[in-house]
Design a protein around this motif. Sequence first.
Motif, short mmCIF file in Angstrom:
data_model
loop_
_atom_site.label_atom_id
_atom_site.label_comp_id
_atom_site.label_asym_id
_atom_site.label_seq_id
_atom_site.Cartn_x
_atom_site.Cartn_y
_atom_site.Cartn_z
N PHE A 96 0.87 -1.17 0.00
CA PHE A 96 0.00 0.00 0.00
C PHE A 96 0.91 1.22 0.00
CE2 PHE A 96 -2.93 3.02 2.16
CZ PHE A 96 -3.99 2.93 1.27
N GLU A 97 0.80 2.02 -1.07
CA GLU A 97 1.71 3.15 -1.21
C GLU A 97 1.10 4.17 -2.17
OE1 GLU A 97 5.06 0.86 -2.42
OE2 GLU A 97 4.31 0.54 -4.43
N PRO A 98 1.58 5.42 -2.13
CA PRO A 98 1.04 6.43 -3.04
C PRO A 98 1.21 6.02 -4.51
CG PRO A 98 2.31 7.48 -1.30
CD PRO A 98 2.54 5.99 -1.18
N ALA A 99 0.21 6.35 -5.30
CA ALA A 99 0.28 6.08 -6.74
C ALA A 99 1.55 6.69 -7.31
CB ALA A 99 -0.95 6.65 -7.44
N GLY A 100 2.18 5.96 -8.22
CA GLY A 100 3.40 6.45 -8.84
C GLY A 100 4.67 6.05 -8.12
N THR A 101 4.54 5.37 -6.98
CA THR A 101 5.73 4.94 -6.24
C THR A 101 6.41 3.82 -7.01
OG1 THR A 101 4.72 5.52 -4.13
CG2 THR A 101 6.56 3.99 -4.05
N ARG A 102 7.67 4.01 -7.32
CA ARG A 102 8.44 3.03 -8.07
C ARG A 102 8.93 1.94 -7.11
NH1 ARG A 102 13.44 4.99 -11.69
NH2 ARG A 102 14.44 5.12 -9.67
N ASN A 103 8.86 0.68 -7.54
CA ASN A 103 9.21 -0.43 -6.65
C ASN A 103 10.65 -0.40 -6.16
OD1 ASN A 103 10.12 -1.16 -9.28
ND2 ASN A 103 10.04 -3.33 -8.77
N THR A 104 11.55 0.18 -6.93
CA THR A 104 12.96 0.24 -6.51
C THR A 104 13.31 1.60 -5.92
OG1 THR A 104 13.58 0.81 -8.78
CG2 THR A 104 13.79 -1.52 -8.13
#
Length: 119
Positions: A96-104
């Motif tokens: 669960f994270e803000p939209a657009g958060t890159r996995n790396t």
Amino acid sequence: MDVVSLAEKFDRIDEYWSPAIVGELNGQHVKLAKLRGEFDWHHHAVDELFLVIDGELTIELRDEPDAALSAGEFLVVPAGVDHRPVAEEEVRVLLFEPAGTRNTGNVESERTVEAPDRL
């Protein structure tokens, strides 16, 4: 409104470390991922929640003791904290994270997913 089956969505994920979006609310993405092995050390400019659905996950932390998570447990990694998820066997997680958060996060590697699939 659609009811989401986590089991059905996980069955559609073929690659480890490749999160897929399964929901969105208030500018946040709900993502699912299958993990196995060691990920890249990285950090994010935002908080990130790891909820273990199945399996066991270790979140290695540079400046604190590692966090060991089992099914039904979650950890919020605060913004700016260097971390590395590690899964000895396959683990299924909800992120669960803000939209657009890159996995790396702050790192770019062969595992970077710029535009996650929507399941």
